[in-house]
Design a protein around this motif. Structure first.
Motif, PDB file in Angstrom:
ATOM      1  N   VAL A 135      16.265 -27.575 -17.444  1.00 14.88           N
ATOM      2  CA  VAL A 135      14.859 -27.266 -17.698  1.00 14.88           C
ATOM      3  C   VAL A 135      14.675 -26.761 -19.126  1.00 14.88           C
ATOM      4  N   LEU A 136      15.511 -25.833 -19.540  1.00 12.41           N
ATOM      5  CA  LEU A 136      15.396 -25.293 -20.892  1.00 12.41           C
ATOM      6  C   LEU A 136      15.625 -26.393 -21.935  1.00 12.41           C
ATOM      7  N   SER A 137      16.457 -27.365 -21.603  1.00 11.88           N
ATOM      8  CA  SER A 137      16.725 -28.470 -22.523  1.00 11.88           C
ATOM      9  C   SER A 137      15.510 -29.369 -22.723  1.00 11.88           C
ATOM     10  N   LEU A 138      14.551 -29.324 -21.814  1.00  8.16           N
ATOM     11  CA  LEU A 138      13.323 -30.108 -21.962  1.00  8.16           C
ATOM     12  C   LEU A 138      12.379 -29.513 -23.002  1.00  8.16           C
ATOM     13  N   VAL A 139      12.591 -28.246 -23.328  1.00  5.22           N
ATOM     14  CA  VAL A 139      11.722 -27.523 -24.259  1.00  5.22           C
ATOM     15  C   VAL A 139      12.195 -27.793 -25.686  1.00  5.22           C
ATOM     16  N   PRO A 140      11.269 -28.113 -26.594  1.00  6.44           N
ATOM     17  CA  PRO A 140      11.687 -28.301 -27.990  1.00  6.44           C
ATOM     18  C   PRO A 140      12.481 -27.092 -28.482  1.00  6.44           C
ATOM     19  N   ALA A 141      13.535 -27.365 -29.227  1.00  9.03           N
ATOM     20  CA  ALA A 141      14.452 -26.307 -29.665  1.00  9.03           C
ATOM     21  C   ALA A 141      13.745 -25.165 -30.386  1.00  9.03           C
ATOM     22  N   ASP A 142      12.716 -25.481 -31.172  1.00  4.85           N
ATOM     23  CA  ASP A 142      12.029 -24.431 -31.925  1.00  4.85           C
ATOM     24  C   ASP A 142      11.093 -23.583 -31.073  1.00  4.85           C
ATOM     25  N   ARG A 143      10.976 -23.906 -29.765  1.00  4.98           N
ATOM     26  CA  ARG A 143      10.111 -23.112 -28.877  1.00  4.98           C
ATOM     27  C   ARG A 143      10.890 -22.432 -27.754  1.00  4.98           C
ATOM     28  N   ARG A 144      12.170 -22.692 -27.642  1.00  7.01           N
ATOM     29  CA  ARG A 144      12.971 -22.122 -26.550  1.00  7.01           C
ATOM     30  C   ARG A 144      13.025 -20.603 -26.591  1.00  7.01           C
ATOM     31  N   ASP A 145      12.928 -20.027 -27.788  1.00  8.80           N
ATOM     32  CA  ASP A 145      13.007 -18.571 -27.892  1.00  8.80           C
ATOM     33  C   ASP A 145      11.856 -17.881 -27.166  1.00  8.80           C
ATOM     34  N   THR A 146      10.758 -18.602 -26.890  1.00  9.61           N
ATOM     35  CA  THR A 146       9.646 -17.985 -26.151  1.00  9.61           C
ATOM     36  C   THR A 146      10.004 -17.746 -24.691  1.00  9.61           C
ATOM     37  N   LEU A 147      11.101 -18.344 -24.239  1.00  5.94           N
ATOM     38  CA  LEU A 147      11.529 -18.194 -22.846  1.00  5.94           C
ATOM     39  C   LEU A 147      12.745 -17.285 -22.694  1.00  5.94           C
ATOM     40  N   ILE A 148      13.291 -16.820 -23.789  1.00 10.25           N
ATOM     41  CA  ILE A 148      14.499 -15.991 -23.732  1.00 10.25           C
ATOM     42  C   ILE A 148      14.147 -14.551 -24.078  1.00 10.25           C
ATOM     43  N   ALA A 149      14.444 -13.666 -23.141  1.00  9.58           N
ATOM     44  CA  ALA A 149      14.160 -12.240 -23.338  1.00  9.58           C
ATOM     45  C   ALA A 149      15.047 -11.678 -24.442  1.00  9.58           C
ATOM     46  N   ARG A 150      14.677 -10.526 -24.945  1.00  7.70           N
ATOM     47  CA  ARG A 150      15.503  -9.798 -25.920  1.00  7.70           C
ATOM     48  C   ARG A 150      16.137  -8.605 -25.204  1.00  7.70           C
ATOM     49  N   ALA A 151      17.407  -8.396 -25.450  1.00  5.58           N
ATOM     50  CA  ALA A 151      18.075  -7.216 -24.905  1.00  5.58           C
ATOM     51  C   ALA A 151      17.627  -6.010 -25.716  1.00  5.58           C
ATOM     52  N   GLU A 152      17.279  -4.941 -25.031  1.00  3.89           N
ATOM     53  CA  GLU A 152      16.861  -3.703 -25.709  1.00  3.89           C
ATOM     54  C   GLU A 152      17.623  -2.530 -25.111  1.00  3.89           C
ATOM     55  N   GLY A 153      18.912  -2.554 -25.304  1.00  3.30           N
ATOM     56  CA  GLY A 153      19.753  -1.517 -24.731  1.00  3.30           C
ATOM     57  C   GLY A 153      20.381  -2.003 -23.436  1.00  3.30           C
ATOM     58  N   GLN A 154      21.186  -1.136 -22.867  1.00  2.00           N
ATOM     59  CA  GLN A 154      21.904  -1.511 -21.654  1.00  2.00           C
ATOM     60  C   GLN A 154      20.934  -1.689 -20.491  1.00  2.00           C
ATOM     61  N   ASN A 155      20.983  -2.866 -19.879  1.00  2.00           N
ATOM     62  CA  ASN A 155      20.188  -3.197 -18.693  1.00  2.00           C
ATOM     63  C   ASN A 155      18.684  -3.156 -18.927  1.00  2.00           C
ATOM     64  N   ARG A 156      18.247  -3.359 -20.165  1.00  2.00           N
ATOM     65  CA  ARG A 156      16.812  -3.373 -20.489  1.00  2.00           C
ATOM     66  C   ARG A 156      16.504  -4.633 -21.296  1.00  2.00           C
ATOM     67  N   TYR A 157      15.407  -5.283 -20.926  1.00  4.56           N
ATOM     68  CA  TYR A 157      14.992  -6.513 -21.590  1.00  4.56           C
ATOM     69  C   TYR A 157      13.522  -6.444 -21.950  1.00  4.56           C
ATOM     70  N   ARG A 158      13.194  -7.123 -23.049  1.00  2.00           N
ATOM     71  CA  ARG A 158      11.808  -7.225 -23.509  1.00  2.00           C
ATOM     72  C   ARG A 158      11.447  -8.702 -23.522  1.00  2.00           C
ATOM     73  N   TRP A 159      10.313  -9.034 -22.874  1.00  2.00           N
ATOM     74  CA  TRP A 159       9.849 -10.424 -22.849  1.00  2.00           C
ATOM     75  C   TRP A 159       8.337 -10.422 -22.785  1.00  2.00           C
ATOM     76  N   ASP A 160       7.716 -10.914 -23.840  1.00  2.00           N
ATOM     77  CA  ASP A 160       6.262 -10.953 -23.917  1.00  2.00           C
ATOM     78  C   ASP A 160       5.749 -12.347 -23.573  1.00  2.00           C
ATOM     79  N   VAL A 161       4.535 -12.383 -23.035  1.00  2.00           N
ATOM     80  CA  VAL A 161       3.868 -13.637 -22.706  1.00  2.00           C
ATOM     81  C   VAL A 161       2.690 -13.792 -23.664  1.00  2.00           C
ATOM     82  N   VAL A 162       2.733 -14.849 -24.466  1.00  2.00           N
ATOM     83  CA  VAL A 162       1.658 -15.161 -25.409  1.00  2.00           C
ATOM     84  C   VAL A 162       0.924 -16.366 -24.825  1.00  2.00           C
ATOM     85  N   LEU A 163      -0.352 -16.182 -24.477  1.00  2.00           N
ATOM     86  CA  LEU A 163      -1.083 -17.212 -23.748  1.00  2.00           C
ATOM     87  C   LEU A 163      -1.469 -18.423 -24.589  1.00  2.00           C
ATOM     88  N   GLN A 164      -1.633 -18.261 -25.889  1.00  2.00           N
ATOM     89  CA  GLN A 164      -1.928 -19.400 -26.759  1.00  2.00           C
ATOM     90  C   GLN A 164      -1.769 -18.985 -28.210  1.00  2.00           C
TER      91      GLN A 164
END
Length: 189
Positions: free
Chosen positions: A150-179
């Motif tokens: 599924v991730l391979s279907l997404v253009p490479a320059d947009r895949r980062d919108t689906l990957i969370a960022r690690a923010e310390g041990q066991n903590r992740y940051r992931w924002d949703v941008v609607l447009q």
């Protein structure tokens, strides 16, 4: 004379009848998962970067063994007592949301190949005629993310919108941008 009916969008009535179904801590009834808990925090923002204060975020995921609590998942993998894999929260005034859950295990795709661990996400907000659906992947799973069908279907320059960022041990940051710039990739399901 007949007049056209105005189209309706989802919300901002999301709190009506749904508040009792909110679940921010997917591990609350699963004490066996205490040591595996993670926190996912983020914000839902519109195309101008403004917070969406009256949205709703739902997640659905497999347990750490990679099994869903669903009748169609009859694989011989353990279920975790008390863990349903489903969560729902309203967004706050600043567009923020927060879940406590666990990292899901890999699950097979329709052809039986393993998918990278991910969480399925639906977002409901005013202005949308239908909710949007996407996925959140984990940054540690570089190799698995690289071959996820599924991730391979997404253009490479947009895949980062689906990957969370690690923010310390066991903590992740992931924002949703609607447009707009940095728009999260949404799937047509």
């Amino acid at each position: 004379m007949l007049y056209a009916t105005a189209s309706q969008t989802v919300g901002p009535y999301l709190h009506i009848g749904l508040t009792g179904l909110n679940c921010a801590d997917l591990t609350a009834d699963a004490p066996d998962l205490a040591a595996q808990r993670i926190v996912i925090e983020g914000r839902v923002v519109d195309g101008r970067g403004e917070p969406v204060p009256d949205g709703m975020v739902e997640i659905w995921q497999a347990n750490p063994a990679g099994r869903y609590r669903h009748p169609e998942d009859a694989r011989e993998l353990p279920l975790v007592p008390g863990f349903t894999g489903f969560g729902r929260v309203p967004t706050e005034a600043d567009g923020s949301f927060r879940f406590t859950t666990v990292r899901p295990g890999a699950v097979p795709d329709g052809d039986g190949r393993p998918q990278a661990p991910h969480i399925m996400v639906s977002v409901f907000t005013r202005g949308l005629v239908k909710h949007v659906a996407t996925r959140m992947y984990f940054p540690e799973d570089t190799a698995a993310n690289g071959v996820d069908a599924v991730l391979s279907l997404v253009p490479a320059d947009r895949r980062d919108t689906l990957i969370a960022r690690a923010e310390g041990q066991n903590r992740y940051r992931w924002d949703v941008v609607l447009q707009g710039p940095g728009e999260t990739v949404f799937f047509d399901i």
